[in-house]
Every structure is written in structure tokens, then in C-alpha cells.
Design a protein around this motif. Sequence first.
Motif, PDB file in Angstrom:
ATOM      1  N   GLU A 214       7.997  -2.826   6.515  1.00 30.14           N
ATOM      2  CA  GLU A 214       7.548  -2.733   5.131  1.00 30.14           C
ATOM      3  C   GLU A 214       6.220  -3.458   4.963  1.00 30.14           C
ATOM      4  OE1 GLU A 214      11.685  -2.466   2.614  1.00 30.14           O
ATOM      5  OE2 GLU A 214      10.705  -4.412   2.748  1.00 30.14           O
ATOM      6  N   VAL A 215       5.323  -2.819   4.238  1.00 26.86           N
ATOM      7  CA  VAL A 215       4.057  -3.434   3.848  1.00 26.86           C
ATOM      8  C   VAL A 215       4.088  -3.508   2.328  1.00 26.86           C
ATOM      9  CG1 VAL A 215       1.548  -3.268   3.871  1.00 26.86           C
ATOM     10  CG2 VAL A 215       2.867  -2.447   5.842  1.00 26.86           C
ATOM     11  N   ILE A 216       4.041  -4.727   1.821  1.00 28.10           N
ATOM     12  CA  ILE A 216       4.140  -4.935   0.377  1.00 28.10           C
ATOM     13  C   ILE A 216       2.903  -5.698  -0.078  1.00 28.10           C
ATOM     14  CG2 ILE A 216       5.503  -5.947  -1.489  1.00 28.10           C
ATOM     15  CD1 ILE A 216       7.904  -5.877   0.506  1.00 28.10           C
ATOM     16  N   ALA A 217       2.147  -5.113  -0.977  1.00 32.05           N
ATOM     17  CA  ALA A 217       0.969  -5.774  -1.541  1.00 32.05           C
ATOM     18  C   ALA A 217       1.249  -6.035  -3.025  1.00 32.05           C
ATOM     19  CB  ALA A 217      -0.265  -4.898  -1.382  1.00 32.05           C
ATOM     20  N   TYR A 218       0.928  -7.240  -3.472  1.00 28.76           N
ATOM     21  CA  TYR A 218       1.198  -7.579  -4.868  1.00 28.76           C
ATOM     22  C   TYR A 218       0.243  -8.667  -5.333  1.00 28.76           C
ATOM     23  CZ  TYR A 218       3.825 -11.307  -2.539  1.00 28.76           C
ATOM     24  OH  TYR A 218       4.191 -12.345  -1.728  1.00 28.76           O
TER      25      TYR A 218
ATOM     26  N   MET B 279       5.685   1.520   2.298  1.00 30.92           N
ATOM     27  CA  MET B 279       4.542   0.801   1.733  1.00 30.92           C
ATOM     28  C   MET B 279       4.722   0.699   0.227  1.00 30.92           C
ATOM     29  SD  MET B 279       1.365   2.181   3.994  1.00 30.92           S
ATOM     30  CE  MET B 279       0.349   0.813   3.518  1.00 30.92           C
ATOM     31  N   TYR B 280       4.576  -0.497  -0.274  1.00 35.14           N
ATOM     32  CA  TYR B 280       4.683  -0.758  -1.705  1.00 35.14           C
ATOM     33  C   TYR B 280       3.377  -1.399  -2.146  1.00 35.14           C
ATOM     34  CZ  TYR B 280       9.548  -0.104  -0.431  1.00 35.14           C
ATOM     35  OH  TYR B 280      10.716   0.405   0.083  1.00 35.14           O
ATOM     36  N   LEU B 281       2.642  -0.688  -2.984  1.00 30.37           N
ATOM     37  CA  LEU B 281       1.323  -1.144  -3.416  1.00 30.37           C
ATOM     38  C   LEU B 281       1.310  -1.300  -4.925  1.00 30.37           C
ATOM     39  CD1 LEU B 281      -0.725   1.321  -1.190  1.00 30.37           C
ATOM     40  CD2 LEU B 281      -0.088  -1.035  -0.656  1.00 30.37           C
TER      41      LEU B 281
ATOM     42  N   THR C 244       6.712  -6.997   6.914  1.00 30.57           N
ATOM     43  CA  THR C 244       7.997  -7.443   7.426  1.00 30.57           C
ATOM     44  C   THR C 244       8.654  -6.339   8.244  1.00 30.57           C
ATOM     45  OG1 THR C 244       9.166  -6.720   5.433  1.00 30.57           O
ATOM     46  CG2 THR C 244       8.373  -8.996   5.465  1.00 30.57           C
TER      47      THR C 244
ATOM     48  N   VAL D 260      -0.306  -9.790   0.784  1.00 28.31           N
ATOM     49  CA  VAL D 260       0.155  -8.640   1.559  1.00 28.31           C
ATOM     50  C   VAL D 260       1.192  -9.166   2.547  1.00 28.31           C
ATOM     51  CG1 VAL D 260      -0.459  -6.769   3.125  1.00 28.31           C
ATOM     52  CG2 VAL D 260      -2.077  -7.477   1.350  1.00 28.31           C
ATOM     53  N   ASP D 261       2.425  -8.699   2.395  1.00 31.36           N
ATOM     54  CA  ASP D 261       3.509  -9.080   3.302  1.00 31.36           C
ATOM     55  C   ASP D 261       3.796  -7.909   4.225  1.00 31.36           C
ATOM     56  OD1 ASP D 261       3.745 -11.445   1.869  1.00 31.36           O
ATOM     57  OD2 ASP D 261       5.485 -10.768   0.717  1.00 31.36           O
TER      58      ASP D 261
END
Length: 97
Positions: A50-54, A10-12, A68, A65-66
Motif C-alpha cells: 500500500e502507498v498512502i499519501a496524506y 494506492m490511496y492519494l 507498507t 507518504v507511507d
Amino acid sequence: MEAHSIKLAMYLPDDTIQLLADPEMLEQVLINLIQNGMEACQHAAEPCIEVIAYLDSNEKDRLWVDVTDNGAGVPDDVIDKIFTPFYTTKKQGSGIG
């Protein structure tokens, strides 16, 4: 995920973000996407989701919020149908996920 040896990353954003959304609906969407990812990458050598929020670089008030995975992807013959309501490729699926 741990039982299936699937890595979750997770990338926040570092910033404190306030989001105007229905928390239960947002949670359900993320659960559904992660569950779909688990199924999609179960045969990958090193399954990962992966959960990426930006924040949008042009519009700072827009959060993306991606979700993948490293699965095989959506087959070409169904790619045009996946956003059709109630369409599913799963035996037990309802198409509302």
C-alpha cells in the motif's frame, strides 16, 4: 507485481497538491520501497503493498507518504542497523536503496 500476484493499492489525497521535490529522486525512493516490499511480502498468503499519501492534520503544508507491505517485517537483530549507510541484508544489495 502482477506476475507475482502482488496487489498494489494506492490511496492519494483528493486535494490537488503541489510538492517541491526532485521528481526523479522521489520516484527512485518510491521504486526502491515498492521493490523492497515486493521482496518482503512474496511469501505472504495474499501479498499486498500500500502507498498512502496524506496531508498532516496539524500542519497542512506537510505531506506524508507511507509505503507498507504485509511481509514478515524487519528481524529484531537488524532493526537497529537498517538506517546505517551501505548496510544490507541482501546478497546482491548495496545498502544505498
